[in-house]
Design a protein around this motif. Structure first.
Motif, PDB file in Angstrom:
ATOM      1  N   GLU A  25      12.195  24.506   2.191  1.00 54.98           N
ATOM      2  CA  GLU A  25      12.281  25.092   1.185  1.00 54.98           C
ATOM      3  C   GLU A  25      13.581  25.916   0.532  1.00 54.98           C
ATOM      4  O   GLU A  25      13.868  26.534   0.833  1.00 54.98           O
ATOM      5  CB  GLU A  25      11.032  26.779   1.599  1.00 54.98           C
ATOM      6  CG  GLU A  25       9.939  26.552   1.824  1.00 54.98           C
ATOM      7  CD  GLU A  25       8.591  26.851   0.812  1.00 54.98           C
ATOM      8  OE1 GLU A  25       9.573  26.848  -0.390  1.00 54.98           O
ATOM      9  OE2 GLU A  25       7.726  26.034   0.693  1.00 54.98           O
ATOM     10  N   ARG A  56      12.253  31.412   8.055  1.00 56.22           N
ATOM     11  CA  ARG A  56      14.216  30.689   7.749  1.00 56.22           C
ATOM     12  C   ARG A  56      15.316  30.672   8.919  1.00 56.22           C
ATOM     13  O   ARG A  56      16.006  32.126   8.342  1.00 56.22           O
ATOM     14  CB  ARG A  56      14.037  30.813   6.043  1.00 56.22           C
ATOM     15  CG  ARG A  56      12.757  30.551   5.406  1.00 56.22           C
ATOM     16  CD  ARG A  56      12.555  30.866   4.082  1.00 56.22           C
ATOM     17  NE  ARG A  56      11.481  30.699   3.454  1.00 56.22           N
ATOM     18  CZ  ARG A  56      10.971  30.798   1.953  1.00 56.22           C
ATOM     19  NH1 ARG A  56      11.752  30.884   1.469  1.00 56.22           N
ATOM     20  NH2 ARG A  56      10.293  30.368   1.867  1.00 56.22           N
ATOM     21  N   ARG A  89       1.443  22.004  -8.847  1.00 54.14           N
ATOM     22  CA  ARG A  89       1.956  21.211  -7.706  1.00 54.14           C
ATOM     23  C   ARG A  89       1.836  19.975  -8.522  1.00 54.14           C
ATOM     24  O   ARG A  89       0.704  19.711  -9.408  1.00 54.14           O
ATOM     25  CB  ARG A  89       1.272  21.139  -7.293  1.00 54.14           C
ATOM     26  CG  ARG A  89       1.363  22.699  -6.094  1.00 54.14           C
ATOM     27  CD  ARG A  89       1.942  23.543  -6.092  1.00 54.14           C
ATOM     28  NE  ARG A  89       1.618  24.892  -5.174  1.00 54.14           N
ATOM     29  CZ  ARG A  89       2.423  26.043  -4.767  1.00 54.14           C
ATOM     30  NH1 ARG A  89       3.701  25.848  -5.729  1.00 54.14           N
ATOM     31  NH2 ARG A  89       2.309  27.026  -4.418  1.00 54.14           N
ATOM     32  N   SER A 118       7.117  28.084   4.830  1.00 51.91           N
ATOM     33  CA  SER A 118       6.088  28.744   4.372  1.00 51.91           C
ATOM     34  C   SER A 118       5.151  27.685   5.045  1.00 51.91           C
ATOM     35  O   SER A 118       5.373  26.623   5.191  1.00 51.91           O
ATOM     36  CB  SER A 118       6.317  28.658   2.756  1.00 51.91           C
ATOM     37  OG  SER A 118       5.835  27.553   2.094  1.00 51.91           O
ATOM     38  N   LYS A 159      -1.400  24.400   2.182  1.00 57.13           N
ATOM     39  CA  LYS A 159      -2.096  25.152   1.354  1.00 57.13           C
ATOM     40  C   LYS A 159      -2.248  24.573   0.609  1.00 57.13           C
ATOM     41  O   LYS A 159      -3.526  24.402  -0.158  1.00 57.13           O
ATOM     42  CB  LYS A 159      -1.650  26.085   0.628  1.00 57.13           C
ATOM     43  CG  LYS A 159      -0.442  26.364   0.163  1.00 57.13           C
ATOM     44  CD  LYS A 159      -0.112  28.142  -0.598  1.00 57.13           C
ATOM     45  CE  LYS A 159       1.138  28.066  -1.387  1.00 57.13           C
ATOM     46  NZ  LYS A 159       1.415  28.894  -1.641  1.00 57.13           N
ATOM     47  N   GLN A 185       4.956  37.265   3.661  1.00 55.37           N
ATOM     48  CA  GLN A 185       4.014  36.202   2.520  1.00 55.37           C
ATOM     49  C   GLN A 185       2.836  36.634   2.350  1.00 55.37           C
ATOM     50  O   GLN A 185       1.636  36.211   3.367  1.00 55.37           O
ATOM     51  CB  GLN A 185       4.288  34.818   2.537  1.00 55.37           C
ATOM     52  CG  GLN A 185       5.656  34.346   2.430  1.00 55.37           C
ATOM     53  CD  GLN A 185       5.774  33.547   1.754  1.00 55.37           C
ATOM     54  OE1 GLN A 185       5.075  32.096   1.511  1.00 55.37           O
ATOM     55  NE2 GLN A 185       7.007  32.562   1.374  1.00 55.37           N
ATOM     56  N   GLN A 209       3.488  25.987   3.094  1.00 58.47           N
ATOM     57  CA  GLN A 209       3.419  24.633   1.507  1.00 58.47           C
ATOM     58  C   GLN A 209       2.556  23.951   1.444  1.00 58.47           C
ATOM     59  O   GLN A 209       1.662  24.003   0.771  1.00 58.47           O
ATOM     60  CB  GLN A 209       4.683  24.652   0.745  1.00 58.47           C
ATOM     61  CG  GLN A 209       4.684  23.798  -0.448  1.00 58.47           C
ATOM     62  CD  GLN A 209       4.361  25.235  -1.547  1.00 58.47           C
ATOM     63  OE1 GLN A 209       4.150  25.877  -1.307  1.00 58.47           O
ATOM     64  NE2 GLN A 209       2.723  24.698  -1.891  1.00 58.47           N
ATOM     65  N   HIS A 265      12.669  25.264  -6.806  1.00 56.92           N
ATOM     66  CA  HIS A 265      11.275  25.984  -6.810  1.00 56.92           C
ATOM     67  C   HIS A 265      11.246  25.305  -5.077  1.00 56.92           C
ATOM     68  O   HIS A 265      11.837  25.468  -4.037  1.00 56.92           O
ATOM     69  CB  HIS A 265      10.526  26.196  -7.396  1.00 56.92           C
ATOM     70  CG  HIS A 265       9.131  27.163  -6.464  1.00 56.92           C
ATOM     71  ND1 HIS A 265       9.908  28.280  -6.188  1.00 56.92           N
ATOM     72  CD2 HIS A 265       7.632  26.481  -6.473  1.00 56.92           C
ATOM     73  CE1 HIS A 265       8.704  28.738  -5.805  1.00 56.92           C
ATOM     74  NE2 HIS A 265       7.756  27.733  -5.539  1.00 56.92           N
ATOM     75  N   HIS A 266      10.463  24.238  -5.169  1.00 53.35           N
ATOM     76  CA  HIS A 266      10.360  22.892  -3.582  1.00 53.35           C
ATOM     77  C   HIS A 266      10.185  22.071  -4.687  1.00 53.35           C
ATOM     78  O   HIS A 266       9.737  21.717  -5.764  1.00 53.35           O
ATOM     79  CB  HIS A 266       9.929  23.736  -2.812  1.00 53.35           C
ATOM     80  CG  HIS A 266       8.554  24.270  -3.118  1.00 53.35           C
ATOM     81  ND1 HIS A 266       7.945  23.336  -3.941  1.00 53.35           N
ATOM     82  CD2 HIS A 266       7.721  25.381  -2.973  1.00 53.35           C
ATOM     83  CE1 HIS A 266       6.443  24.102  -3.578  1.00 53.35           C
ATOM     84  NE2 HIS A 266       6.331  25.283  -3.261  1.00 53.35           N
TER      85      HIS A 266
HETATM   86  N1  ASP Z   1       6.047  28.294  -1.301  1.00 53.08           N
HETATM   87  C1  ASP Z   1       6.347  29.017  -1.972  1.00 53.08           C
HETATM   88  C2  ASP Z   1       7.044  30.341  -1.119  1.00 53.08           C
HETATM   89  O1  ASP Z   1       7.577  30.360  -0.449  1.00 53.08           O
HETATM   90  C3  ASP Z   1       5.428  29.879  -2.718  1.00 53.08           C
HETATM   91  C4  ASP Z   1       4.542  28.857  -3.871  1.00 53.08           C
HETATM   92  O2  ASP Z   1       4.984  27.722  -4.367  1.00 53.08           O
HETATM   93  O3  ASP Z   1       3.279  28.976  -4.184  1.00 53.08           O
HETATM   94  O4  ASP Z   1       8.400  29.829  -1.872  1.00 53.08           O
END
Ligand code: ASP
Length: 600
Positions: free
Chosen positions: A174, A220, A504, A196, A201, A234, A198, A463-464
């Motif tokens: 991330e 982090r 995604r 996260s 989920k 979060q 990520q 973003h990722h």
């Molecule tokens: N995992 C992402 C973040 O921590 C958030 C997301 O894309 O849902 O920013």
């Protein structure tokens, strides 16, 4: 229970009752014949009054041994006060005690436990458990609790399931470094703490859970900038069978619900701004839109925009000879803002602004200003180069009215936009346009998918890596990757990014292509993310999600700037918990067991 009531609940209706309350001694006043104790707990303060001459000697003696922060239990009669205190909810009554029991004594606290304390940050963090007794800190944590409950209520009603994901995992990129945990049973191998949840989920979506959320700790290992915590919380969410629009609506609903229930505010519908516009008009991907003050370009060589900065009276046609203003002449971008009603800024104030933009963090070489005076004349700091007619044209470009102040920066385009963004915020603050109790919430959408990094000489995911490109831009991936837009969005409140997410990728080939663009070899991608790409082969549904920074959201709702005040046991700016003194060394036995040899 060692109490029948709390220290905050007694009112006139209780007069005549015998009650027992317990708490901490906030203060003690001994006037000889009368002695008062202020007793505090989480719920408030009650006054205990002792008429020393009419009370048993033992009771008075006990009262006189008490000190600040002693823990006591008091049984007595509730009576109406002679002189009422309308500053506290229990101010109409007082308690005449029959019995005082000292439950525990206290040494003298290192700072005063009051709303305004004499304790500095460091000492308060060292004795955080004492700091927690203070109203402002307690209120912040109560707010946090309410926010969490209301988040759960809202999401539960919409069929979201709270699912826990593991904390000992493998790296998810991330953009920060991972905290790692050595494995004793698999020496030489390490877990990573999640930046996260990520990938989990997303796998829950493949698993058919279709609406997931979790209020979850993330970790982090970043160089700590002010007000960053290495572990933070979060509100993490994901939904299947959705498009961007569905996510935006669902989570606009969440913040709307929180504002309504927690703060009693009906916020207007969230506006949306593209990333491109955010950068063009505010120089920033999280603009504070509590106030307008949009950027106006006078010159932009990269876009061939109208070049208004060449003095008109020096044009060839005019035949007048003279010099153009060299700074504007050379600049790639000449851009400014119009500060409404600030034409009467003094020389000193303007010098302060110049100093402000010249600070190394901001990095502008200077500031040009033009005052549009209320008598209609315009005076600028570059009068030598521009006459009134030129300046009037600027005023028109800026939509300036008499009484306004125009502030202009010039230079390389990215740096200049960034500097002007800071100046805009500074002017917003100075002109009191950034009230903490006014909330401007909006979405920034259409972020670029990739960002070129000069240092590493490669593309990074903005973003990722799991974020999907906009379908209409996919073909550009092979031609101009930098222009590909993502289905990614941020929620911004008062210039603070409170949440962000994306739709995604759910197709193995596209995910593999993305890793390739990011500079992964096939083997590296398979080794790190094979589990996700394999899962995509088993019928992954289209999905997307978002995560909110819960600590920051709480601080915004609390009208505060620092997230630390909304965390029960935060770390300081160097990532230390000064109360438990962590991080700390571990014993040689522990190191041996883990097979870790420290470099000398
Ligand atoms: N995992 C992402 C973040 O921590 C958030 C997301 O894309 O849902 O920013």
């Amino acid at each position: 229970m060692l109490r029948t009531h709390t220290c905050g609940e007694l009112r006139m209706a209780h007069v005549g009752q015998t009650v027992t309350i317990s708490g901490w001694v906030q203060g003690l006043r001994d006037k000889g014949s009368l002695l008062w104790i202020d007793l505090r707990d989480r719920y408030g303060i009650s006054q205990i009054t002792i008429e020393t001459e009419n009370s048993p000697k033992e009771l008075v003696d006990i009262a006189r041994t008490l000190g600040r922060e002693y823990v006591i239990s008091v049984t007595g009669n509730v009576a109406e006060r002679y002189s009422k205190n309308n500053k506290i909810p229990t101010g109409d009554i007082e308690i005449y005690p029959d019995k005082i029991t000292v439950l525990n004594s206290s040494v003298i606290p290192p700072f005063t436990i009051e709303d305004e304390t004499d304790g500095g940050d460091d000492i308060r963090m060292k004795y955080r458990y004492l700091d927690l007794r203070r109203n402002p800190v307690r209120k912040n944590l109560e707010l946090r609790h309410r926010m969490a409950i209301e988040t759960r209520n809202y999401l539960d009603k919409l069929n979201f399931l709270e699912v826990e994901t593991p904390v000992l995992i493998k790296s998810t990129p991330e953009g920060a470094r991972d905290f790692v945990v050595p494995s004793r049973m698999n020496q030489g191998e390490f877990y990573a703490l999640p930046q996260s949840p990520q990938t989990f989920k997303q796998l829950l979506m493949v698993g058919g859970f279709d609406r997931y959320y979790q209020i979850v700790k993330c970790f982090r290992d970043e160089d700590l900038r002010a007000d960053r915590q290495p572990e933070f919380t979060q509100i993490d969410c994901e939904m299947a069978f959705v498009e961007q629009e569905d996510i935006l609506n669902t989570f606009e609903g969440l913040v709307r619900h929180l504002f309504k229930i927690v703060k009693g505010i009906d916020i207007p519908p969230l506006t949306r701004m593209t990333y491109a516009d955010a950068m063009k008009y505010y120089g920033n991907d999280k603009p504070d839109i509590r106030f307008d003050m949009k950027f106006v370009e006078l010159k932009n060589t990269s876009q061939n925009s109208p070049l208004r900065v060449y003095p008109e009276h020096l044009s060839k046609e005019s035949g007048v000879r003279g010099e153009a203003f060299p700074i504007f002449d050379k600049a790639e971008l000449v851009i400014g803002i119009c500060a409404k009603g600030a034409a009467d800024y003094t020389r000193k104030q303007l010098d302060e602004l110049t100093e402000f933009v010249k600070r190394p963090q901001i990095g502008a070489s200077g500031l040009v200003y033009a005052r549009y005076n209320s008598d209609g004349t315009i005076k600028s700091s570059v009068d030598k180069f521009y006459n009134e007619a030129d300046l009037k044209k600027w005023a028109t470009a800026f939509n300036a009215q008499p009484g306004d102040l125009i502030l202009i920066l010039a230079g390389e385009k990215h740096k200049t936009r960034k500097a002007l963004s800071e100046l805009r915020l500074e002017m917003g603050t100075r002109l009191e346009l950034r009230d903490k109790n006014t909330y401007a919430c909006h979405w920034v959408i259409d972020f670029p998918l990739l960002e070129w990094n000069d240092e590493t000489q490669r593309w990074h995911a903005m973003h990722h890596p799991f974020t999907s490109p906009k379908p209409e831009d996919i073909e550009l991936l092979d031609i101009t990757p930098g222009t590909v837009r993502a289905n990614a969005y941020d929620m911004v409140i008062n210039g603070v990014e409170v949440g962000g997410g994306s739709i995604r990728i759910f197709n193995k080939q596209l995910q593999a292509r993305m890793f390739e663009l990011l500079g992964f070899t096939k083997e590296q991608a398979q080794a790190q993310f094979g589990f996700l790409m394999n899962a995509f082969e088993f019928g992954a549904p289209p999905h997307g999600g978002i995560a909110f920074g819960f600590d920051r959201l709480c601080s915004l709702f609390g009208g505060a700037d620092v997230i630390r005040d909304f965390i029960a046991f935060p770390k300081n700016n160097s990532g230390r918990d000064v109360m438990i003194d962590s991080p700390s060394v571990i014993s040689q036995e522990q190191l041996d067991e883990l097979g870790i040899v420290l470099k000398k």
